[in-house]
Design a protein around this motif. Structure first.
Motif, PDB file in Angstrom:
ATOM      1  N   LEU A  69       0.829  -1.205   0.000  1.00  0.00           N
ATOM      2  CA  LEU A  69       0.000   0.000   0.000  1.00  0.00           C
ATOM      3  C   LEU A  69       0.863   1.255   0.000  1.00  0.00           C
ATOM      4  O   LEU A  69       0.590   2.210  -0.736  1.00  0.00           O
ATOM      5  N   PHE A  70       1.905   1.244   0.800  1.00  0.00           N
ATOM      6  CA  PHE A  70       2.803   2.402   0.871  1.00  0.00           C
ATOM      7  C   PHE A  70       3.390   2.705  -0.501  1.00  0.00           C
ATOM      8  O   PHE A  70       3.467   3.866  -0.922  1.00  0.00           O
ATOM      9  N   GLN A  71       3.781   1.664  -1.196  1.00  0.00           N
ATOM     10  CA  GLN A  71       4.413   1.850  -2.505  1.00  0.00           C
ATOM     11  C   GLN A  71       3.434   2.355  -3.561  1.00  0.00           C
ATOM     12  O   GLN A  71       3.854   2.882  -4.583  1.00  0.00           O
ATOM     13  N   GLN A  72       2.130   2.223  -3.301  1.00  0.00           N
ATOM     14  CA  GLN A  72       1.123   2.721  -4.244  1.00  0.00           C
ATOM     15  C   GLN A  72       0.911   4.223  -4.121  1.00  0.00           C
ATOM     16  O   GLN A  72       0.274   4.821  -4.982  1.00  0.00           O
ATOM     17  N   GLY A  73       1.413   4.808  -3.046  1.00  0.00           N
ATOM     18  CA  GLY A  73       1.337   6.260  -2.928  1.00  0.00           C
ATOM     19  C   GLY A  73       0.301   6.759  -1.942  1.00  0.00           C
ATOM     20  O   GLY A  73      -0.339   5.994  -1.223  1.00  0.00           O
ATOM     21  N   ASP A  74       0.141   8.077  -1.965  1.00  0.00           N
ATOM     22  CA  ASP A  74      -0.698   8.763  -0.980  1.00  0.00           C
ATOM     23  C   ASP A  74      -2.172   8.390  -1.032  1.00  0.00           C
ATOM     24  O   ASP A  74      -2.885   8.578  -0.043  1.00  0.00           O
ATOM     25  N   GLU A  75      -2.636   7.887  -2.163  1.00  0.00           N
ATOM     26  CA  GLU A  75      -4.055   7.520  -2.232  1.00  0.00           C
ATOM     27  C   GLU A  75      -4.386   6.341  -1.313  1.00  0.00           C
ATOM     28  O   GLU A  75      -5.553   6.022  -1.108  1.00  0.00           O
ATOM     29  N   THR A  76      -3.367   5.698  -0.737  1.00  0.00           N
ATOM     30  CA  THR A  76      -3.605   4.559   0.163  1.00  0.00           C
ATOM     31  C   THR A  76      -3.420   4.931   1.637  1.00  0.00           C
ATOM     32  O   THR A  76      -3.416   4.053   2.494  1.00  0.00           O
ATOM     33  N   ILE A  77      -3.281   6.213   1.920  1.00  0.00           N
ATOM     34  CA  ILE A  77      -3.042   6.634   3.311  1.00  0.00           C
ATOM     35  C   ILE A  77      -4.141   6.126   4.241  1.00  0.00           C
ATOM     36  O   ILE A  77      -3.858   5.593   5.308  1.00  0.00           O
ATOM     37  N   GLU A  78      -5.383   6.297   3.855  1.00  0.00           N
ATOM     38  CA  GLU A  78      -6.492   5.862   4.717  1.00  0.00           C
ATOM     39  C   GLU A  78      -6.474   4.347   4.926  1.00  0.00           C
ATOM     40  O   GLU A  78      -6.702   3.869   6.041  1.00  0.00           O
ATOM     41  N   ALA A  79      -6.194   3.594   3.885  1.00  0.00           N
ATOM     42  CA  ALA A  79      -6.123   2.130   4.008  1.00  0.00           C
ATOM     43  C   ALA A  79      -4.985   1.722   4.937  1.00  0.00           C
ATOM     44  O   ALA A  79      -5.139   0.816   5.760  1.00  0.00           O
ATOM     45  N   ARG A  80      -3.837   2.396   4.811  1.00  0.00           N
ATOM     46  CA  ARG A  80      -2.699   2.094   5.695  1.00  0.00           C
ATOM     47  C   ARG A  80      -3.048   2.425   7.136  1.00  0.00           C
ATOM     48  O   ARG A  80      -2.745   1.654   8.049  1.00  0.00           O
ATOM     49  N   LYS A  81      -3.670   3.559   7.323  1.00  0.00           N
ATOM     50  CA  LYS A  81      -4.069   3.969   8.676  1.00  0.00           C
ATOM     51  C   LYS A  81      -5.019   2.938   9.276  1.00  0.00           C
ATOM     52  O   LYS A  81      -4.857   2.525  10.427  1.00  0.00           O
ATOM     53  N   GLN A  82      -6.001   2.506   8.503  1.00  0.00           N
ATOM     54  CA  GLN A  82      -6.970   1.528   8.983  1.00  0.00           C
ATOM     55  C   GLN A  82      -6.287   0.212   9.344  1.00  0.00           C
ATOM     56  O   GLN A  82      -6.598  -0.393  10.370  1.00  0.00           O
ATOM     57  N   LEU A  83      -5.366  -0.214   8.506  1.00  0.00           N
ATOM     58  CA  LEU A  83      -4.622  -1.449   8.772  1.00  0.00           C
ATOM     59  C   LEU A  83      -3.869  -1.335  10.102  1.00  0.00           C
ATOM     60  O   LEU A  83      -3.903  -2.252  10.927  1.00  0.00           O
ATOM     61  N   LEU A  84      -3.227  -0.192  10.338  1.00  0.00           N
ATOM     62  CA  LEU A  84      -2.475   0.006  11.581  1.00  0.00           C
ATOM     63  C   LEU A  84      -3.403   0.085  12.789  1.00  0.00           C
ATOM     64  O   LEU A  84      -3.069  -0.444  13.866  1.00  0.00           O
ATOM     65  N   ILE A  85      -4.563   0.693  12.622  1.00  0.00           N
ATOM     66  CA  ILE A  85      -5.531   0.758  13.725  1.00  0.00           C
ATOM     67  C   ILE A  85      -5.977  -0.651  14.114  1.00  0.00           C
ATOM     68  O   ILE A  85      -6.047  -0.988  15.301  1.00  0.00           O
ATOM     69  N   GLN A  87      -4.358  -3.437  13.697  1.00  0.00           N
ATOM     70  CA  GLN A  87      -3.244  -4.133  14.343  1.00  0.00           C
ATOM     71  C   GLN A  87      -3.022  -3.617  15.760  1.00  0.00           C
ATOM     72  O   GLN A  87      -2.689  -4.384  16.661  1.00  0.00           O
ATOM     73  N   ARG A  88      -3.218  -2.309  15.965  1.00  0.00           N
ATOM     74  CA  ARG A  88      -3.076  -1.755  17.312  1.00  0.00           C
ATOM     75  C   ARG A  88      -4.093  -2.386  18.258  1.00  0.00           C
ATOM     76  O   ARG A  88      -3.766  -2.736  19.394  1.00  0.00           O
ATOM     77  N   GLU A  89      -5.341  -2.540  17.786  1.00  0.00           N
ATOM     78  CA  GLU A  89      -6.376  -3.143  18.626  1.00  0.00           C
ATOM     79  C   GLU A  89      -6.027  -4.588  18.977  1.00  0.00           C
ATOM     80  O   GLU A  89      -6.212  -5.015  20.119  1.00  0.00           O
ATOM     81  N   GLN A  90      -5.532  -5.324  18.009  1.00  0.00           N
ATOM     82  CA  GLN A  90      -5.134  -6.702  18.281  1.00  0.00           C
ATOM     83  C   GLN A  90      -3.961  -6.761  19.260  1.00  0.00           C
ATOM     84  O   GLN A  90      -3.913  -7.622  20.138  1.00  0.00           O
ATOM     85  N   LEU A  91      -3.026  -5.838  19.110  1.00  0.00           N
ATOM     86  CA  LEU A  91      -1.874  -5.778  20.020  1.00  0.00           C
ATOM     87  C   LEU A  91      -2.325  -5.432  21.435  1.00  0.00           C
ATOM     88  O   LEU A  91      -1.853  -6.035  22.407  1.00  0.00           O
ATOM     89  N   LYS A  92      -3.240  -4.488  21.563  1.00  0.00           N
ATOM     90  CA  LYS A  92      -3.758  -4.129  22.884  1.00  0.00           C
ATOM     91  C   LYS A  92      -4.403  -5.342  23.557  1.00  0.00           C
ATOM     92  O   LYS A  92      -4.222  -5.557  24.760  1.00  0.00           O
ATOM     93  N   LYS A  93      -5.133  -6.126  22.789  1.00  0.00           N
ATOM     94  CA  LYS A  93      -5.776  -7.335  23.336  1.00  0.00           C
ATOM     95  C   LYS A  93      -4.714  -8.332  23.798  1.00  0.00           C
ATOM     96  O   LYS A  93      -4.824  -8.923  24.872  1.00  0.00           O
ATOM     97  N   ARG A  94      -3.659  -8.519  22.993  1.00  0.00           N
ATOM     98  CA  ARG A  94      -2.587  -9.437  23.390  1.00  0.00           C
ATOM     99  C   ARG A  94      -1.890  -8.946  24.658  1.00  0.00           C
ATOM    100  O   ARG A  94      -1.550  -9.747  25.529  1.00  0.00           O
ATOM    101  N   ILE A  95      -1.705  -7.643  24.762  1.00  0.00           N
ATOM    102  CA  ILE A  95      -1.069  -7.087  25.961  1.00  0.00           C
ATOM    103  C   ILE A  95      -1.942  -7.334  27.185  1.00  0.00           C
ATOM    104  O   ILE A  95      -1.438  -7.709  28.252  1.00  0.00           O
ATOM    105  N   GLU A  96      -3.251  -7.139  27.039  1.00  0.00           N
ATOM    106  CA  GLU A  96      -4.174  -7.419  28.146  1.00  0.00           C
ATOM    107  C   GLU A  96      -4.096  -8.887  28.551  1.00  0.00           C
ATOM    108  O   GLU A  96      -4.056  -9.208  29.749  1.00  0.00           O
TER     109      GLU A  96
END
Length: 125
Positions: A69-85, A87-96
């Motif tokens: 997605l990063f290599q496709q350029g700025d039009e994928t910013i929202e998709a990248r952000k969503q993907l990271l969000i 993963q953050r939620e899954q990481l928070k669950k693992r930490i809990e």
């Protein structure tokens, strides 16, 4: 930087660095005239990012998708952000989950320590 230098800097085997590049986990590394990988500062940032994310437990497939997605350029910013969000939620669950496990281990250790103290008192009688 050579692959040896990058390997030592990030404590990642050279074969792993080659693998990461081959599967698209890090962007293609430029090669010098002799065909030897020549890692730039930007390449090193990718290696550091991937190492950090892998240490946190993010799946390789997710990171490959992120890089693509990063290599496709700025039009994928929202998709990248969503993907990271996600993963953050899954990481928070693992930490809990890990925190609960840690608390259980602490409890069990305390029980054993208490039983050792009681046993030692009984032996002194």
């Amino acid at each position: 930087m050579t692959i040896t230098e990058v390997s030592e800097k990030f404590n990642i085997p050279q074969d792993t660095l080659r693998y990461y590049e081959r599967i698209g986990l890090i962007p293609r590394v430029h090669r010098n005239k002799s065909g030897i990988r020549d890692y730039t500062e930007e390449d090193c940032k990718w290696v550091e990012f991937v190492k950090c994310m892998r240490n946190a437990g993010l799946p390789i497939e997710v990171l490959i998708e992120y890089v693509a997605l990063f290599q496709q350029g700025d039009e994928t910013i929202e998709a990248r952000k969503q993907l990271l969000i996600e993963q953050r939620e899954q990481l928070k669950k693992r930490i809990e989950d890990m925190q609960q496990t840690l608390e259980r281990l602490d409890y069990k250790i305390a029980v054993y320590e208490q039983s050792v103290v009681v046993r030692e008192k009984e032996l002194r009688k």
